[in-house]
Scaffold this motif. Structure first.
Motif, PDB file in Angstrom:
ATOM      1  N   ARG A 111      48.098 -15.805  66.300  1.00  0.00           N
ATOM      2  CA  ARG A 111      47.531 -15.917  64.961  1.00  0.00           C
ATOM      3  C   ARG A 111      48.562 -15.733  63.857  1.00  0.00           C
ATOM      4  NH1 ARG A 111      43.363 -18.904  65.615  1.00  0.00           N
ATOM      5  NH2 ARG A 111      44.724 -19.494  67.323  1.00  0.00           N
ATOM      6  N   ASP A 112      49.726 -15.158  64.175  1.00  0.00           N
ATOM      7  CA  ASP A 112      50.725 -14.922  63.130  1.00  0.00           C
ATOM      8  C   ASP A 112      51.735 -16.067  63.031  1.00  0.00           C
ATOM      9  OD1 ASP A 112      51.998 -14.525  65.503  1.00  0.00           O
ATOM     10  OD2 ASP A 112      52.911 -12.602  64.978  1.00  0.00           O
ATOM     11  N   THR A 113      51.377 -17.232  63.573  1.00  0.00           N
ATOM     12  CA  THR A 113      52.255 -18.391  63.497  1.00  0.00           C
ATOM     13  C   THR A 113      52.447 -18.816  62.042  1.00  0.00           C
ATOM     14  OG1 THR A 113      51.595 -19.176  65.686  1.00  0.00           O
ATOM     15  CG2 THR A 113      52.521 -20.808  64.184  1.00  0.00           C
ATOM     16  N   VAL A 114      53.677 -19.189  61.686  1.00  0.00           N
ATOM     17  CA  VAL A 114      54.010 -19.594  60.317  1.00  0.00           C
ATOM     18  C   VAL A 114      54.046 -21.116  60.230  1.00  0.00           C
ATOM     19  CG1 VAL A 114      55.754 -19.498  58.499  1.00  0.00           C
ATOM     20  CG2 VAL A 114      55.308 -17.479  59.921  1.00  0.00           C
ATOM     21  N   PHE A 115      53.480 -21.664  59.152  1.00  0.00           N
ATOM     22  CA  PHE A 115      53.530 -23.097  58.884  1.00  0.00           C
ATOM     23  C   PHE A 115      54.338 -23.358  57.620  1.00  0.00           C
ATOM     24  CE2 PHE A 115      49.774 -23.000  61.562  1.00  0.00           C
ATOM     25  CZ  PHE A 115      49.822 -24.216  62.226  1.00  0.00           C
ATOM     26  N   TRP A 116      55.070 -24.470  57.615  1.00  0.00           N
ATOM     27  CA  TRP A 116      55.677 -24.985  56.384  1.00  0.00           C
ATOM     28  C   TRP A 116      55.091 -26.373  56.140  1.00  0.00           C
ATOM     29  CZ3 TRP A 116      58.401 -22.023  59.804  1.00  0.00           C
ATOM     30  CH2 TRP A 116      59.056 -20.892  59.291  1.00  0.00           C
ATOM     31  N   TRP A 117      54.509 -26.554  54.984  1.00  0.00           N
ATOM     32  CA  TRP A 117      53.849 -27.811  54.651  1.00  0.00           C
ATOM     33  C   TRP A 117      54.395 -28.357  53.333  1.00  0.00           C
ATOM     34  CZ3 TRP A 117      50.242 -30.263  57.666  1.00  0.00           C
ATOM     35  CH2 TRP A 117      49.642 -29.520  58.694  1.00  0.00           C
ATOM     36  N   ILE A 118      54.498 -29.650  53.231  1.00  0.00           N
ATOM     37  CA  ILE A 118      54.683 -30.331  51.955  1.00  0.00           C
ATOM     38  C   ILE A 118      53.544 -31.336  51.822  1.00  0.00           C
ATOM     39  CG2 ILE A 118      56.146 -31.839  50.560  1.00  0.00           C
ATOM     40  CD1 ILE A 118      58.545 -30.804  52.136  1.00  0.00           C
ATOM     41  N   VAL A 119      52.730 -31.171  50.801  1.00  0.00           N
ATOM     42  CA  VAL A 119      51.625 -32.092  50.523  1.00  0.00           C
ATOM     43  C   VAL A 119      51.865 -32.663  49.133  1.00  0.00           C
ATOM     44  CG1 VAL A 119      49.144 -32.376  50.288  1.00  0.00           C
ATOM     45  CG2 VAL A 119      50.056 -30.742  51.956  1.00  0.00           C
ATOM     46  N   ARG A 120      51.928 -33.974  49.049  1.00  0.00           N
ATOM     47  CA  ARG A 120      52.325 -34.582  47.785  1.00  0.00           C
ATOM     48  C   ARG A 120      51.545 -35.867  47.565  1.00  0.00           C
ATOM     49  NH1 ARG A 120      57.889 -33.862  48.109  1.00  0.00           N
ATOM     50  NH2 ARG A 120      58.053 -35.707  49.403  1.00  0.00           N
ATOM     51  N   GLY A 121      51.294 -36.185  46.305  1.00  0.00           N
ATOM     52  CA  GLY A 121      50.586 -37.411  45.977  1.00  0.00           C
ATOM     53  C   GLY A 121      50.890 -37.856  44.575  1.00  0.00           C
ATOM     54  N   ILE A 122      50.174 -38.858  44.121  1.00  0.00           N
ATOM     55  CA  ILE A 122      50.389 -39.403  42.784  1.00  0.00           C
ATOM     56  C   ILE A 122      49.062 -39.907  42.244  1.00  0.00           C
ATOM     57  CG2 ILE A 122      50.909 -41.746  43.582  1.00  0.00           C
ATOM     58  CD1 ILE A 122      53.097 -41.829  41.404  1.00  0.00           C
ATOM     59  N   LYS A 123      48.890 -39.808  40.938  1.00  0.00           N
ATOM     60  CA  LYS A 123      47.672 -40.265  40.286  1.00  0.00           C
ATOM     61  C   LYS A 123      47.922 -41.576  39.542  1.00  0.00           C
ATOM     62  CE  LYS A 123      45.718 -35.639  39.462  1.00  0.00           C
ATOM     63  NZ  LYS A 123      45.238 -34.696  38.416  1.00  0.00           N
ATOM     64  N   THR A 144      60.689 -35.557  63.700  1.00  0.00           N
ATOM     65  CA  THR A 144      62.141 -35.451  63.525  1.00  0.00           C
ATOM     66  C   THR A 144      62.773 -34.280  64.247  1.00  0.00           C
ATOM     67  OG1 THR A 144      61.831 -34.161  61.496  1.00  0.00           O
ATOM     68  CG2 THR A 144      62.016 -36.554  61.265  1.00  0.00           C
ATOM     69  N   GLY A 145      61.972 -33.344  64.777  1.00  0.00           N
ATOM     70  CA  GLY A 145      62.561 -32.157  65.382  1.00  0.00           C
ATOM     71  C   GLY A 145      61.774 -31.680  66.585  1.00  0.00           C
ATOM     72  N   ALA A 146      62.125 -30.478  67.033  1.00  0.00           N
ATOM     73  CA  ALA A 146      61.423 -29.840  68.143  1.00  0.00           C
ATOM     74  C   ALA A 146      61.301 -28.354  67.821  1.00  0.00           C
ATOM     75  CB  ALA A 146      62.187 -30.029  69.450  1.00  0.00           C
ATOM     76  N   PRO A 147      60.094 -27.810  67.822  1.00  0.00           N
ATOM     77  CA  PRO A 147      58.835 -28.439  68.243  1.00  0.00           C
ATOM     78  C   PRO A 147      58.019 -28.982  67.075  1.00  0.00           C
ATOM     79  CG  PRO A 147      58.519 -26.093  68.036  1.00  0.00           C
ATOM     80  CD  PRO A 147      59.949 -26.365  67.629  1.00  0.00           C
ATOM     81  N   SER A 148      58.638 -29.256  65.947  1.00  0.00           N
ATOM     82  CA  SER A 148      57.871 -29.654  64.771  1.00  0.00           C
ATOM     83  C   SER A 148      58.552 -30.829  64.091  1.00  0.00           C
ATOM     84  CB  SER A 148      57.741 -28.467  63.817  1.00  0.00           C
ATOM     85  OG  SER A 148      59.025 -28.012  63.430  1.00  0.00           O
ATOM     86  N   GLY A 149      58.446 -30.880  62.766  1.00  0.00           N
ATOM     87  CA  GLY A 149      59.047 -31.976  62.025  1.00  0.00           C
ATOM     88  C   GLY A 149      58.178 -33.211  61.970  1.00  0.00           C
TER      89      GLY A 149
END
Length: 234
Positions: free
Chosen positions: A67-79, A37-42
């Motif tokens: 090495r100091d690169t920042v990540f934003w993650w969303i990890v989601r699931g359901i049981k 959805t974006g540049a350079p990520s998404g």
């Protein structure tokens, strides 16, 4: 890492995970399963990953990235939610597995494996990136050998046809729910694409071998309009 695996059953380059090779920046686009959805990520991935006890997700920076690169993650699931693919219930014991071919150079007209699988299952997605000195490798057909058979089931009449394209992808990039062309460079003879098999499932039992061929030949005739296919890296 699914259910305390020591070796991850899903280990991929993030871009190739959504079917993008050569760091192509095209965006925004998306399917129900993945997109950018974006540049350079998404980048987003909505892949169903069955598990019984736990899932561990990790990331590793490639060489040359600060090495100091920042990540934003969303990890989601359901049981406790039954999983369905192609409208069919998937057994609770089923697991998603990734099979990789990395930087493999293939000779002209050589048939090569994308994966060899034992047991029963189905193909969920195929992603490919390839580079050569001409595009004649796209004449190659995708083949599936079911249950140890030496006679293939043909999944396409040409490589671009497998990814739902025509005439060497002559209309440029497209991103459709079932398949998409995510990169094409005619000067560098390179492409990348994805194909999902949720709508037209490919089931197998007693094993399956999925192959591609670098170009195609019928009898004495090498298919194509230019000189013969050249060595190609997949």
């Amino acid at each position: 890492y699914v259910d305390h695996e020591v070796k991850p059953s899903i280990d991929m380059l993030l871009g190739m995970g959504v079917g993008v090779g050569f760091a192509d920046p095209a965006a925004p686009w998306g399917t129900r399963f993945s997109g950018i959805t974006g540049a350079p990520s998404g980048i987003f991935l909505n892949y169903p990953i069955p598990f019984s006890t736990n899932v561990r997700v990790t990331a590793e920076l490639p060489e040359g990235v600060q090495r100091d690169t920042v990540f934003w993650w969303i990890v989601r699931g359901i049981k406790g939610l039954p999983l369905q693919i192609s409208g069919l219930p998937i057994p609770s014991s089923a697991r998603l597995r990734l099979h990789r071919v990395d930087d493999q150079q293939v000779s002209p007209l050589q048939e090569f494996d994308l994966c060899r699988i034992v047991g029963d299952g189905m193909i969920f997605q195929v992603t490919m990136a390839a580079k050569s000195t001409n595009l004649e490798f796209m004449e190659g057909q995708m083949r599936a050998y079911m249950g140890g058979s030496n006679q293939p089931q043909f999944l396409s009449s040409g490589l671009e046809d497998y990814f739902l394209g025509t005439y060497y992808f002559n209309r440029g990039l497209y991103h459709l729910p079932q398949a998409g062309l995510t990169h094409k460079d005619e000067l560098k003879s390179s492409f990348s694409a994805y194909r999902f098999h949720d709508i037209d499932p490919v089931f197998f039992s007693n094993g399956m071998r999925l192959t591609c061929r670098c170009g195609e030949k019928r009898g004495d005739k090498v298919l194509g309009t230019k000189p013969h296919p050249q060595p190609t890296t997949y």
